[in-house]
Scaffold this motif. Structure first.
Motif, mmCIF file in Angstrom:
data_model
loop_
_atom_site.group_PDB
_atom_site.id
_atom_site.type_symbol
_atom_site.label_atom_id
_atom_site.label_comp_id
_atom_site.label_asym_id
_atom_site.label_seq_id
_atom_site.Cartn_x
_atom_site.Cartn_y
_atom_site.Cartn_z
ATOM 1 N N UNK A 1 0.869 -1.178 0.000
ATOM 2 C CA UNK A 1 0.000 0.000 0.000
ATOM 3 C C UNK A 1 0.905 1.227 0.000
ATOM 4 N N UNK A 2 1.165 1.738 -1.199
ATOM 5 C CA UNK A 2 2.118 2.828 -1.348
ATOM 6 C C UNK A 2 1.459 4.170 -1.065
ATOM 7 N N UNK A 3 2.023 4.881 -0.087
ATOM 8 C CA UNK A 3 1.657 6.265 0.243
ATOM 9 C C UNK A 3 0.307 6.377 0.938
ATOM 10 N N UNK A 4 -0.298 5.249 1.280
ATOM 11 C CA UNK A 4 -1.582 5.260 1.979
ATOM 12 C C UNK A 4 -1.797 3.854 2.529
ATOM 13 N N UNK A 5 -2.078 3.705 3.828
ATOM 14 C CA UNK A 5 -2.105 2.359 4.414
ATOM 15 C C UNK A 5 -3.325 1.530 4.056
ATOM 16 N N UNK B 1 7.026 11.275 -1.814
ATOM 17 C CA UNK B 1 8.415 11.241 -1.360
ATOM 18 C C UNK B 1 8.617 10.082 -0.411
ATOM 19 N N UNK B 2 9.626 10.170 0.432
ATOM 20 C CA UNK B 2 9.921 9.075 1.358
ATOM 21 C C UNK B 2 8.930 9.018 2.510
ATOM 22 N N UNK B 3 8.417 10.159 2.936
ATOM 23 C CA UNK B 3 7.517 10.155 4.086
ATOM 24 C C UNK B 3 6.323 11.085 3.926
ATOM 25 N N UNK B 4 6.201 11.723 2.755
ATOM 26 C CA UNK B 4 5.107 12.660 2.539
ATOM 27 C C UNK B 4 4.933 12.882 1.045
ATOM 28 N N UNK B 5 3.869 13.599 0.710
ATOM 29 C CA UNK B 5 3.691 14.054 -0.667
ATOM 30 C C UNK B 5 4.399 15.402 -0.789
ATOM 31 N N UNK B 6 5.375 15.454 -1.680
ATOM 32 C CA UNK B 6 6.292 16.591 -1.687
ATOM 33 C C UNK B 6 6.081 17.508 -2.892
ATOM 34 N N UNK B 7 6.232 18.818 -2.616
ATOM 35 C CA UNK B 7 6.320 19.813 -3.677
ATOM 36 C C UNK B 7 7.780 20.225 -3.788
ATOM 37 N N UNK B 8 8.409 20.093 -4.958
ATOM 38 C CA UNK B 8 9.815 20.493 -5.095
ATOM 39 C C UNK B 8 9.941 22.012 -4.979
ATOM 40 N N UNK B 9 11.154 22.519 -4.810
ATOM 41 C CA UNK B 9 11.328 23.983 -4.755
ATOM 42 C C UNK B 9 10.666 24.653 -5.958
ATOM 43 N N UNK C 1 0.904 -3.758 -6.009
ATOM 44 C CA UNK C 1 1.130 -2.445 -5.408
ATOM 45 C C UNK C 1 -0.083 -1.565 -5.675
ATOM 46 N N UNK C 2 -0.653 -1.053 -4.599
ATOM 47 C CA UNK C 2 -1.756 -0.098 -4.703
ATOM 48 C C UNK C 2 -1.129 1.286 -4.530
ATOM 49 N N UNK C 3 -0.950 1.979 -5.649
ATOM 50 C CA UNK C 3 -0.158 3.214 -5.688
ATOM 51 C C UNK C 3 -1.071 4.433 -5.553
ATOM 52 N N UNK C 4 -1.252 4.893 -4.326
ATOM 53 C CA UNK C 4 -2.136 6.033 -4.071
ATOM 54 C C UNK C 4 -1.442 7.338 -4.453
ATOM 55 N N UNK C 5 -2.150 8.135 -5.245
ATOM 56 C CA UNK C 5 -1.624 9.419 -5.710
ATOM 57 C C UNK C 5 -2.590 10.534 -5.294
ATOM 58 N N UNK C 6 -2.056 11.742 -5.096
ATOM 59 C CA UNK C 6 -2.927 12.855 -4.682
ATOM 60 C C UNK C 6 -3.926 13.236 -5.772
ATOM 61 N N UNK D 1 4.028 4.065 11.419
ATOM 62 C CA UNK D 1 4.274 5.387 10.836
ATOM 63 C C UNK D 1 4.808 5.323 9.409
ATOM 64 N N UNK D 2 5.100 4.139 8.908
ATOM 65 C CA UNK D 2 5.703 4.026 7.577
ATOM 66 C C UNK D 2 4.775 4.591 6.508
ATOM 67 N N UNK D 3 5.356 5.335 5.571
ATOM 68 C CA UNK D 3 4.579 5.970 4.503
ATOM 69 C C UNK D 3 4.068 4.925 3.512
ATOM 70 N N UNK D 4 4.837 3.867 3.331
ATOM 71 C CA UNK D 4 4.432 2.743 2.485
ATOM 72 C C UNK D 4 4.406 1.482 3.342
ATOM 73 N N UNK D 5 3.306 0.753 3.271
ATOM 74 C CA UNK D 5 3.110 -0.431 4.102
ATOM 75 C C UNK D 5 3.017 -1.673 3.219
#
Length: 348
Positions: free
Chosen positions: A161-165, A293-301, A229-234, A186-190
Motif C-alpha cells: 500500500x504505497x503512500x496510503x495504508x 516522497x519518502x515520508x510525505x507528498x512533496x512539492x519540489x522547490x 502495489x496499490x499506488x495512491x496518488x494525490x 508510521x511508515x509511509x508505504x506499508x
C-alpha cells in the motif's frame, strides 16, 4: 384305519441356487453402483470441480472449508507467515472473477492412493490449466470416497500500500497496519500479506477525496504468491487544499510590516533608513504540484514572487523615495494526511 402323517417340505436345490444368484447379482449391482459413485460424484475429479464451482459462485465459505484448504500453523511458518496472518479476504464479495467453463483434462492415480487432477478453466480473459494433488481421507459411511488437497490451493497476496495504508479489494476496504505496532505504524508505504482463495482474479484499488489509486487486477493462481502495489496518488482536491493552505500562509507572511517576515520564504535587506512600514504583496504564488516522497507528498522547490513597497531615506544624500521591488522566492514543502483527514504541511 391306517394312521395319517405330515410329510416334511423340501427346498428345491434350484430355488436355493436362484436366491443365491439373485443375492450375488444384487451385491454385484451394489458394488458396481458404489464404484460408479466413487468414480463420479465421489471421485477426485468431482472434488476439484466442486471446489472450483464454489469459487465461481462466490461461495467462499464452502470453498475455504473444503478439506485440505485451510493452512495450519506449521504450513504458515513454512511460508514465512505469522499465525495471525490476515484471512480478511476469505469472504464473499471480494473476488473479481472465479474459474468458469471448468473442464477436467486428466486424473492420474498414483500408487500411494493420491491423484493429480488437471483442470482447464477460464479466469477473466485468460484460459488457465492447473494441476491439483489430492489424497483420500476417511470414507463417508465407510464406503464412499472423500478427498482433501495434499497441498492447499490458497494463495498469499503480498499487498504494498504505497503512500496510503488502506486499500480496497472487491467490496472490502482493508488497513495494512491492522496487525502492526510501534514504528511500523508510521511508515509511509506499508506491506502486508493476505490469505486469499485461489484460483481467482482480484481487483485492488483505492479512492477517496484526497487520494486515488488506479485499479490493478491480480490473478491469484492456486498455491501461488503474487504481489500487487496499490499506488495512491494525490487527487486534484488534495492539491487544491494544499494550494489554499500555502496561499493563506504566504498571505500571513505578507501581512507582517517588516523587511524580513518571520519564518517566511521571502524578505529584503536595505542599507538605507526605512521611514515607513514595509508593505508586502504576493504577485505570484508558487503553483503546487505533489509527488510521493519518502515520508510525505512533496512539492519540489517552486518559485513565487513577492513585492515590497516601503518608504526609504538615503543615508548618502538624505533623499527620500519609495522602494518598489519584486522579490523572487522559492518554497518546497511536504504534505501528509492526518487520521481526521486534515492535511499537515511542513515547509522544507
Amino acid at each position: 384305519m391306517g394312521s395319517s402323517g405330515v410329510r416334511g417340505s423340501r427346498v428345491s436345490p434350484l430355488s436355493v441356487a436362484g436366491w443365491l444368484g439373485l443375492a450375488v447379482l444384487l451385491a454385484g449391482a451394489f458394488i458396481a453402483a458404489l464404484g460408479a459413485l466413487n468414480q463420479t460424484i465421489y471421485g477426485s475429479s468431482s472434488f476439484i470441480e466442486r471446489y472450483l464451482t464454489a469459487i465461481a459462485n462466490d461461495d467462499i465459505a464452502e470453498a475455504s472449508t473444503t478439506p485440505g484448504v485451510a493452512l495450519d500453523e506449521a504450513e504458515l511458518a513454512e511460508l514465512g507467515l505469522a499465525p495471525d496472518v490476515s484471512t480478511a479476504m476469505l469472504r464473499t464479495g471480494v473476488i473479481e472473477s472465479g474459474p468458469e467453463d471448468v473442464s477436467i483434462m486428466g486424473d492420474v492415480a498414483h500408487p500411494d492412493g493420491t491423484h493429480t487432477v488437471t483442470a482447464s478453466y477460464r479466469l477473466a480473459d485468460a484460459i488457465v490449466q492447473s494441476s491439483f494433488d489430492v489424497r483420500p481421507i476417511e470414507p463417508l459411511y465407510g464406503v464412499l470416497n472423500r478427498w482433501e488437497f495434499a497441498v492447499s490451493p490458497l494463495a498469499v497476496i503480498d499487498v504494498t500500500a504505497a503512500h496510503n495504508p488502506t486499500f480496497t479489494v472487491g467490496s472490502l476496504t482493508l488497513d495494512t497496519r491492522a496487525l502492526k505496532s510501534g514504528e511500523e505504524l508510521a511508515a509511509f508505504t506499508q506491506v502486508a500479506p493476505y490469505i486469499a482463495i485461489a484460483p481467482a482474479v482480484y481487483e485492488f484499488s483505492y479512492s477517496s477525496e484526497l487520494l486515488e489509486a488506479v485499479p490493478v487486477a491480480v490473478q491469484a493462481d492456486a498455491s501461488e504468491r503474487p504481489a500487487v502495489t496499490v499506488d495512491a496518488q494525490p487527487t486534484a482536491a488534495f492539491v487544491d487544499r494544499v494550494q489554499v493552505t500555502l496561499d493563506e500562509f504566504l498571505g500571513e507572511c505578507a501581512a507582517q510590516p517588516v523587511l524580513q517576515p518571520a519564518e517566511c520564504p521571502f524578505g529584503i535587506e536595505i542599507d538605507d533608513r526605512v521611514t515607513g512600514d514595509p508593505q508586502w504583496t504576493i504577485v505570484a504564488s508558487p503553483q503546487v504540484t505533489l509527488t510521493p516522497g519518502e515520508s510525505s507528498f512533496d512539492m519540489p522547490p517552486t518559485e513565487g514572487v513577492a513585492h515590497i513597497s516601503v518608504e526609504v531615506q538615503s543615508l548618502f544624500d538624505g533623499h527620500r523615495f519609495t522602494l518598489e521591488e519584486d522579490r523572487p522566492f522559492t518554497v518546497a514543502l511536504g504534505a501528509t494526511i492526518q487520521p481526521d483527514e486534515s492535511i499537515s504541511i511542513q515547509l522544507k
